[in-house]
Scaffold this motif. Structure first.
Motif, PDB file in Angstrom:
ATOM      1  N   MET A   1     -14.335  11.228  26.197  1.00 49.72           N
ATOM      2  CA  MET A   1     -14.272   9.892  26.776  1.00 49.72           C
ATOM      3  C   MET A   1     -12.932   9.246  26.427  1.00 49.72           C
ATOM      4  SD  MET A   1     -16.854   6.648  26.238  1.00 49.72           S
ATOM      5  CE  MET A   1     -18.220   7.521  27.019  1.00 49.72           C
ATOM      6  N   THR A   2     -12.216   8.791  27.434  1.00 52.01           N
ATOM      7  CA  THR A   2     -10.932   8.146  27.197  1.00 52.01           C
ATOM      8  C   THR A   2     -11.152   6.712  26.715  1.00 52.01           C
ATOM      9  OG1 THR A   2     -10.704   7.195  29.411  1.00 52.01           O
ATOM     10  CG2 THR A   2      -9.963   9.493  29.104  1.00 52.01           C
ATOM     11  N   PRO A   3     -10.131   6.108  26.098  1.00 51.81           N
ATOM     12  CA  PRO A   3     -10.269   4.705  25.720  1.00 51.81           C
ATOM     13  C   PRO A   3     -10.625   3.795  26.893  1.00 51.81           C
ATOM     14  CG  PRO A   3      -8.405   5.665  24.570  1.00 51.81           C
ATOM     15  CD  PRO A   3      -8.895   6.697  25.550  1.00 51.81           C
ATOM     16  N   GLN A   4     -10.055   4.063  28.059  1.00 52.49           N
ATOM     17  CA  GLN A   4     -10.366   3.226  29.225  1.00 52.49           C
ATOM     18  C   GLN A   4     -11.805   3.427  29.695  1.00 52.49           C
ATOM     19  OE1 GLN A   4      -8.456   0.707  30.523  1.00 52.49           O
ATOM     20  NE2 GLN A   4      -7.280   1.165  28.662  1.00 52.49           N
ATOM     21  N   ASP A   5     -12.313   4.649  29.566  1.00 53.66           N
ATOM     22  CA  ASP A   5     -13.729   4.886  29.879  1.00 53.66           C
ATOM     23  C   ASP A   5     -14.616   4.051  28.961  1.00 53.66           C
ATOM     24  OD1 ASP A   5     -13.123   6.764  31.838  1.00 53.66           O
ATOM     25  OD2 ASP A   5     -13.268   8.461  30.466  1.00 53.66           O
ATOM     26  N   LEU A   6     -14.272   4.036  27.677  1.00 52.14           N
ATOM     27  CA  LEU A   6     -15.051   3.259  26.723  1.00 52.14           C
ATOM     28  C   LEU A   6     -14.963   1.770  27.043  1.00 52.14           C
ATOM     29  CD1 LEU A   6     -16.776   3.239  24.148  1.00 52.14           C
ATOM     30  CD2 LEU A   6     -14.656   2.932  22.847  1.00 52.14           C
ATOM     31  N   LYS A   7     -13.788   1.310  27.412  1.00 49.75           N
ATOM     32  CA  LYS A   7     -13.608  -0.101  27.777  1.00 49.75           C
ATOM     33  C   LYS A   7     -14.538  -0.477  28.926  1.00 49.75           C
ATOM     34  CE  LYS A   7     -10.203  -3.353  29.619  1.00 49.75           C
ATOM     35  NZ  LYS A   7      -8.843  -3.500  30.176  1.00 49.75           N
ATOM     36  N   THR A   8     -14.634   0.382  29.912  1.00 51.02           N
ATOM     37  CA  THR A   8     -15.521   0.117  31.049  1.00 51.02           C
ATOM     38  C   THR A   8     -16.969   0.051  30.611  1.00 51.02           C
ATOM     39  OG1 THR A   8     -13.997   1.200  32.588  1.00 51.02           O
ATOM     40  CG2 THR A   8     -16.288   0.978  33.292  1.00 51.02           C
ATOM     41  N   ILE A   9     -17.361   0.973  29.740  1.00 47.93           N
ATOM     42  CA  ILE A   9     -18.750   1.033  29.286  1.00 47.93           C
ATOM     43  C   ILE A   9     -19.139  -0.206  28.491  1.00 47.93           C
ATOM     44  CG2 ILE A   9     -20.282   2.225  27.654  1.00 47.93           C
ATOM     45  CD1 ILE A   9     -19.038   4.849  28.671  1.00 47.93           C
ATOM     46  N   ILE A  10     -18.298  -0.589  27.528  1.00 46.24           N
ATOM     47  CA  ILE A  10     -18.690  -1.714  26.680  1.00 46.24           C
ATOM     48  C   ILE A  10     -18.590  -3.046  27.405  1.00 46.24           C
ATOM     49  CG2 ILE A  10     -18.038  -0.502  24.573  1.00 46.24           C
ATOM     50  CD1 ILE A  10     -15.545  -2.293  24.437  1.00 46.24           C
ATOM     51  N   GLY A  11     -17.931  -3.059  28.537  1.00 41.73           N
ATOM     52  CA  GLY A  11     -17.843  -4.289  29.314  1.00 41.73           C
ATOM     53  C   GLY A  11     -18.905  -4.408  30.381  1.00 41.73           C
ATOM     54  N   SER A  12     -19.873  -3.484  30.373  1.00 45.14           N
ATOM     55  CA  SER A  12     -20.800  -3.431  31.511  1.00 45.14           C
ATOM     56  C   SER A  12     -22.261  -3.666  31.169  1.00 45.14           C
ATOM     57  CB  SER A  12     -20.663  -2.057  32.192  1.00 45.14           C
ATOM     58  OG  SER A  12     -21.057  -1.022  31.304  1.00 45.14           O
ATOM     59  N   GLY A  13     -22.603  -3.962  29.914  1.00 50.09           N
ATOM     60  CA  GLY A  13     -24.021  -4.161  29.617  1.00 50.09           C
ATOM     61  C   GLY A  13     -24.273  -4.453  28.158  1.00 50.09           C
ATOM     62  N   LEU A  14     -25.551  -4.586  27.820  1.00 49.00           N
ATOM     63  CA  LEU A  14     -25.943  -4.921  26.458  1.00 49.00           C
ATOM     64  C   LEU A  14     -25.627  -3.785  25.489  1.00 49.00           C
ATOM     65  CD1 LEU A  14     -27.442  -7.121  24.774  1.00 49.00           C
ATOM     66  CD2 LEU A  14     -29.509  -5.750  25.091  1.00 49.00           C
ATOM     67  N   LEU A  15     -25.179  -4.152  24.289  1.00 42.50           N
ATOM     68  CA  LEU A  15     -24.890  -3.204  23.223  1.00 42.50           C
ATOM     69  C   LEU A  15     -25.810  -3.512  22.046  1.00 42.50           C
ATOM     70  CD1 LEU A  15     -21.105  -3.893  23.523  1.00 42.50           C
ATOM     71  CD2 LEU A  15     -22.156  -1.778  24.273  1.00 42.50           C
ATOM     72  N   SER A  16     -26.002  -2.528  21.166  1.00 46.87           N
ATOM     73  CA  SER A  16     -26.843  -2.805  20.008  1.00 46.87           C
ATOM     74  C   SER A  16     -26.447  -1.950  18.816  1.00 46.87           C
ATOM     75  CB  SER A  16     -28.322  -2.569  20.318  1.00 46.87           C
ATOM     76  OG  SER A  16     -29.129  -2.995  19.228  1.00 46.87           O
ATOM     77  N   PHE A  17     -26.833  -2.453  17.628  1.00 48.84           N
ATOM     78  CA  PHE A  17     -26.556  -1.799  16.353  1.00 48.84           C
ATOM     79  C   PHE A  17     -27.855  -1.327  15.726  1.00 48.84           C
ATOM     80  CE2 PHE A  17     -22.970  -4.480  17.030  1.00 48.84           C
ATOM     81  CZ  PHE A  17     -21.907  -3.962  16.320  1.00 48.84           C
ATOM     82  N   PRO A  18     -28.210  -0.077  15.843  1.00 46.93           N
ATOM     83  CA  PRO A  18     -29.416   0.394  15.142  1.00 46.93           C
ATOM     84  C   PRO A  18     -29.267   0.257  13.630  1.00 46.93           C
ATOM     85  CG  PRO A  18     -28.738   1.966  16.815  1.00 46.93           C
ATOM     86  CD  PRO A  18     -27.621   0.978  16.678  1.00 46.93           C
ATOM     87  N   VAL A  19     -30.360  -0.110  12.978  1.00 49.99           N
ATOM     88  CA  VAL A  19     -30.373  -0.120  11.518  1.00 49.99           C
ATOM     89  C   VAL A  19     -30.285   1.315  11.019  1.00 49.99           C
ATOM     90  CG1 VAL A  19     -31.664  -2.272  11.316  1.00 49.99           C
ATOM     91  CG2 VAL A  19     -32.904  -0.101  11.487  1.00 49.99           C
ATOM     92  N   THR A  20     -29.855   1.479   9.773  1.00 47.23           N
ATOM     93  CA  THR A  20     -29.782   2.801   9.151  1.00 47.23           C
ATOM     94  C   THR A  20     -31.001   3.005   8.265  1.00 47.23           C
ATOM     95  OG1 THR A  20     -27.362   2.709   9.130  1.00 47.23           O
ATOM     96  CG2 THR A  20     -28.409   4.319   7.677  1.00 47.23           C
TER      97      THR A  20
END
Length: 303
Positions: A1-20
């Motif tokens: 995954m390129t940096p620009q691919d990641l930029k598109t992904i994180i700008g397109s929907g909800l994100l979350s942090f699973p607990v450890t």
């Protein structure tokens, strides 16, 4: 995954942090961590952050960090991208970043460095060193001792093509507007204040429509419902969930320092996905607070 691919992904929907997941001795528990990720992955988050702030990155050792990232990457391969948390001293952050890249993570979230206050030149040097140590995408987290100005971000954007994301954990509206006006679409912008749902509509108006949800850890359906309500300007649903759940939830969370993480693990335990205790210096919720949270979760219905 390129940096620009990641930029598109994180700008397109909800994100979350699973607990450890930790066992009763406080050691990493990979089996239930993998089960947690398998449970959360289908709900629709566009990316999950492994070993982030809610994942207690600040309590992890260099020896156990790779096992957490590897478990997340292997479990979610082909399902949802994994962004690894890194932070601490510059050299430790670089070591974590390079290990995350080697293990197949899709990018990193650069958490604030440890304790020491620094001038803007020092912050620039820190972020630049981490960015240049890897090839994949980097998101910088503006929070606590890492308070980058619009001018510093412009310098970093020129020097570091793989710095593609900016996450705000300060809540300073003037600064956020200044950054957005200066940088425009150079970055993908994420809301990163604790219990981000409370600020989501305001941040969307500032040009930051995406945020990371901690409550996704135990009420993933409700978290997605709220995100869609923000995305669709559905104020009725937003106000109902803020009134019925999020504001009473904040009242519990605010009873003790550090509960922003502890309450997430408590919620996961209540809904049958126990992640074990938090590590010191955090403390778990008290029994009466657990009961309050359980009653609040019950009002939301099945997830």
């Amino acid at each position: 995954m390129t940096p620009q691919d990641l930029k598109t992904i994180i700008g397109s929907g909800l994100l979350s942090f699973p607990v450890t997941d930790f066992d009763e001795q406080g050691d990493f528990r990979p089996k239930t961590y993998a089960e947690r990720l398998e449970w959360l992955a289908p709900y629709g988050a566009t990316a999950l952050f492994a070993a982030g702030g809610t994942g207690e990155f600040f309590s992890l050792t260099g020896d156990e960090y790779p096992a957490i990232i590897k478990t997340a990457v292997d479990t979610c391969r082909g399902k949802v991208p994994i962004i690894a948390g890194v932070g601490g001293t510059t050299r430790f952050a670089i070591a974590c970043a390079q290990e995350a890249e080697r293990l197949g993570a899709h990018g990193i979230l650069l958490l604030p460095h440890y304790l020491t206050e620094a001038c803007q030149d020092g912050l620039i040097a820190h972020v630049e060193a981490v960015c240049k140590s890897v090839k994949f995408g980097v998101i910088v987290y503006n929070r606590n001792v890492c308070k980058l100005t619009p001018e510093s971000l412009a310098i970093l954007a020129d020097r570091c093509p793989n710095l593609i994301g900016f996450k705000d954990g300060l809540g300073d509206i003037e600064t956020m507007v200044s950054i957005y006006q200066r940088m425009g679409d150079r970055f993908a912008y994420l809301g990163g204040l604790p219990t981000a749902e409370v600020y989501a509509a305001a941040y969307k108006a500032l040009g930051t429509p995406v945020y990371s949800s901690a409550v996704f850890n135990f009420i993933p359906k409700t978290a997605m419902d709220f995100y869609h309500a923000v995305a669709n300007d559905d104020l009725k649903t937003q106000h109902r969930l803020l009134h019925d759940f999020f504001m009473p939830y904040l009242a519990i969370r605010n009873k003790a320092q550090g509960y922003a993480v502890s309450i997430i693990k408590a919620g996961a335990k209540i809904v049958g996905h126990d992640a074990g205790p938090v590590r010191a210096p955090l403390t778990d919720l008290k029994p009466a607070e657990m009961e309050e949270l359980a009653a609040l979760i019950k009002t939301l219905g099945p997830q």
